[in-house]
Design an enzyme around this catalytic site. Structure first.
Site, PDB file in Angstrom:
ATOM      1  N   ASP A 172     -95.430 101.624  60.998  1.00  0.00           N
ATOM      2  CA  ASP A 172     -96.741 101.824  60.396  1.00  0.00           C
ATOM      3  C   ASP A 172     -97.839 101.437  61.393  1.00  0.00           C
ATOM      4  OD1 ASP A 172     -98.355 102.328  57.941  1.00  0.00           O
ATOM      5  OD2 ASP A 172     -98.833 100.190  58.127  1.00  0.00           O
ATOM      6  N   GLU A 220     -96.325 105.965  63.650  1.00  0.00           N
ATOM      7  CA  GLU A 220     -97.594 106.457  63.128  1.00  0.00           C
ATOM      8  C   GLU A 220     -98.687 105.929  64.042  1.00  0.00           C
ATOM      9  OE1 GLU A 220    -100.364 106.304  59.092  1.00  0.00           O
ATOM     10  OE2 GLU A 220     -99.287 104.508  59.751  1.00  0.00           O
ATOM     11  N   HIS A 250     -97.558 110.611  52.304  1.00  0.00           N
ATOM     12  CA  HIS A 250     -98.029 109.778  51.205  1.00  0.00           C
ATOM     13  C   HIS A 250     -99.501 109.416  51.307  1.00  0.00           C
ATOM     14  CE1 HIS A 250     -97.099 107.113  54.488  1.00  0.00           C
ATOM     15  NE2 HIS A 250     -97.766 106.141  53.900  1.00  0.00           N
ATOM     16  N   ASP A 251    -100.171 109.841  52.372  1.00  0.00           N
ATOM     17  CA  ASP A 251    -101.589 109.531  52.562  1.00  0.00           C
ATOM     18  C   ASP A 251    -102.487 110.758  52.474  1.00  0.00           C
ATOM     19  OD1 ASP A 251    -101.210 106.798  52.971  1.00  0.00           O
ATOM     20  OD2 ASP A 251    -100.905 107.031  55.123  1.00  0.00           O
ATOM     21  N   ASP A 302     -89.300 102.076  56.633  1.00  0.00           N
ATOM     22  CA  ASP A 302     -90.673 101.792  57.043  1.00  0.00           C
ATOM     23  C   ASP A 302     -90.751 100.335  57.496  1.00  0.00           C
ATOM     24  OD1 ASP A 302     -93.489 102.368  57.277  1.00  0.00           O
ATOM     25  OD2 ASP A 302     -93.276 103.692  55.553  1.00  0.00           O
TER      26      ASP A 302
END
Length: 569
Positions: free
Chosen positions: A205, A267, A329-330, A104
């Site tokens: 991200d 993302e 994870h969100d 990430d």
């Protein structure tokens, strides 16, 4: 795995990615927090799934205000996860198993504890004075109406400078100013650092947030009914999706292309949806961009999934390669979000089959291979700053980040200490150990699906077409590559459904390749009655001379000794 990638195919195009949230995968030192040696300990589980690559959520040095998405040193490992030697050991072990490793990379903002920001906030003339987004104003009047995605104004007053700094998320996460050339140079150097170590790429991200409107114009309000989460009452048109970000992505792609075989995954959080996913996926930009249509589908509904896939197929065509995700994870866990009062196990199989057989690269979130449920946590146990800010309207993301359920021991085999978040389920069917022993488990079904995908060029990179338009119960589509044809039939209904599969293909009869309710090799002709939440993958029974029907392939190709092919229901 990746060492068995098919010639001429970019590895990331045919790959299955597995996302690991490091804090919650495996604790090795008894502090209740997952770490890199813990991931290494459980790496054989990941390899046994048949996936090709791992994406690690942030592991860089951080105060952990947003659990790693607030970076204080881009080239150091956070001590809670281990050391650089631990990381290099994990990287070597992953590569030894044919697994790629993707990190990430958080480019929009740093931690307020980063030395860059400490110097920037101290003076308007210091060495990093222009590395962040600063704006004039008065202590009681921010520069504009921009709101933080984690609550309150997106602007924070800094008395030492007599200015506001922008934070799109927490005030401890100040936004970098990418119009500053030195920022680009520093972050590109950080990317090179990890690439030189041998990492196989990055997940970027909120990559569409990197540039903001130079004039800092007010966001326009929405006409929708007001939301208690105030930022949702505005259209974010001036602080994301700016055209300059696309130019930066192209420069980053040039950097990564200097390292053959690496990948960039983006993302893109945007109101523009698939149109913006495509913009960032076009040639010369990102290799993959998450399409969140499936993840954001509000309910287990065949029509909603059909429309999401259709929008993706119509937009992407031959211009770019899709990338599908159901959980991360969100987002609340798949098993809870889409599970019903009955048939949740069947629904999980249907969703896994859809994710792993659509055209595009799938991402599988840790624990979804065993159907881990969403944890329901009381306010006093919350750790996520988003949940703490918006409770009870939004309980935050802790529920999908709980420790991996490995076995029926205390704390589910994750740790000998009290975990940083409570486990969602202690033991029971939703743990790896129990599902390893059950050939009909979701874990074994996922392994068979991934093995079949690997054996099938049609499922890996073939063309896509719907077999049924405007579905009401059954999602049916064909994947085709050369002479190989695979029909994927998914019954979303709680009851039986009838379908003439041979007529849809068309073919005189069909042979089962993989099924939840049927044995491989079974011949189907005429009308087929599908059981509730049945998964059926079939091929025409008559094959060109010299080809090997996948339905006749041995278990060593599309099964395993622990999870033999056969009935999974």
């Amino acid at each position: 795995m990746c060492d068995r990638a098919h010639e001429g195919e970019p590895w990331w195009q045919g790959a299955v990615f597995y996302q690991i949230y490091p804090r919650s995968f495996q604790d090795s030192n008894g502090d209740g927090i997952g770490d890199l040696p813990g991931i290494l300990r459980r790496l054989d589980h990941v390899a046994s799934l048949g996936v090709d690559a791992i994406w690690l959520s942030p592991i860089c040095a951080s105060p952990q205000r947003d659990f790693g998405y607030d970076v204080s040193d881009y080239t150091a490992i956070d001590p809670c996860f281990g050391t650089m030697d631990d990381f290099l050991a994990l990287l070597r072990a992953a590569h030894d198993r044919g697994l790629k490793l993707v990190l990430d990379l958080v480019l929009n903002h740093t931690s307020a504890e980063h030395p860059w920001f400490k110097q920037s906030r101290a003076s308007r003339t210091g060495p990093h004075a222009d590395w962040y987004i600063w704006a004039d104003g008065r202590p009681d009047r921010p520069p504009n109406n921009w709101l933080s995605y984690f609550g309150g104004s997106a602007w924070e007053w800094e008395p030492a400078r007599g200015q506001y700094f922008l934070h799109s998320f927490l005030r401890e996460q100040p936004d970098l100013d990418w119009r500053c050339v030195a920022v680009k140079r520093a972050l590109f150097d950080a990317a090179r650092f990890w690439l030189d170590l041998g990492v196989d790429g990055f997940r970027l991200d909120v990559v569409n947030f990197l540039f903001k409107d130079a004039r800092l114009r007010d966001e326009p309000g929405r006409s929708d009914p007001p939301s208690p989460m105030a930022h949702r009452n505005y259209h974010s048109v001036f602080r994301r999706d700016r055209p300059e970000a696309l130019l930066l992505v192209e420069e980053l792609r040039e950097l990564v292309d200097a390292y053959p075989g690496r990948v960039l995954v983006g993302e893109v959080s945007s109101d523009r949806g698939v149109a913006q996913y495509l913009e960032y996926s076009k040639p010369g930009r990102l290799h993959l961009v998450f399409d969140f249509a499936l993840k954001n589908t509000p309910r287990y509904d065949v029509r909603a999934f059909y429309e999401g896939v259709s929008r993706c197929e119509e937009a992407f065509g031959d211009l770019a390669w899709p990338c599908h995700v159901l959980g991360n994870h969100d987002t609340p866990r798949i098993a809870t979000r889409f599970g019903g009062p009955s048939g949740s196990r069947g629904r999980a199989r249907v969703l896994a089959a859809m994710l792993l057989t659509l055209r595009g690269t799938p991402f599988l979130y840790y624990g979804d291979e065993i159907g881990m449920p969403q944890a329901s946590l009381p306010f006093e146990l919350l750790r996520d700053p988003k949940g703490l800010a918006f409770w009870p309207h939004d309980p935050g993301r802790d529920g999908c980040r709980t420790p991996m359920c490995w076995d029926a021991t205390r704390h589910a085999g994750f740790s000998e200490a009290e975990p940083w978040l409570p486990v969602a389920v202690d033991g029971g069917a939703a743990c790896v150990a129990a599902q390893e022993r059950d050939p009909g488990s979701l874990l074994c079904f996922c392994r068979r699906l991934i093995a079949l995908r690997r054996a099938s060029p049609a499922l890996r990179r073939g063309a896509f077409r719907w077999l049924l338009a405007d579905p009401t119960a059954v999602l049916a589509y064909e994947r085709r590559h050369g002479a190989e044809r695979q029909a994927v039939v998914l019954n979303f209904c709680d009851g039986a459904a009838r379908l003439d599969l041979a007529a849809l293909l068309p073919a005189a009869s069909c042979r089962v390749v993989l099924g939840s309710d049927r044995a491989p090799g079974e011949l189907l002709g005429g009308e087929v009655v599908l059981g509730p939440h049945e998964v059926l993958i079939a091929e025409p029974a008559v094959e060109p001379r010299g080809s090997t029907p996948l339905g006749n392939m041995p278990a060593s190709v599309i099964g395993s000794k622990d999870c033999p092919l056969g009935l999974a229901g």
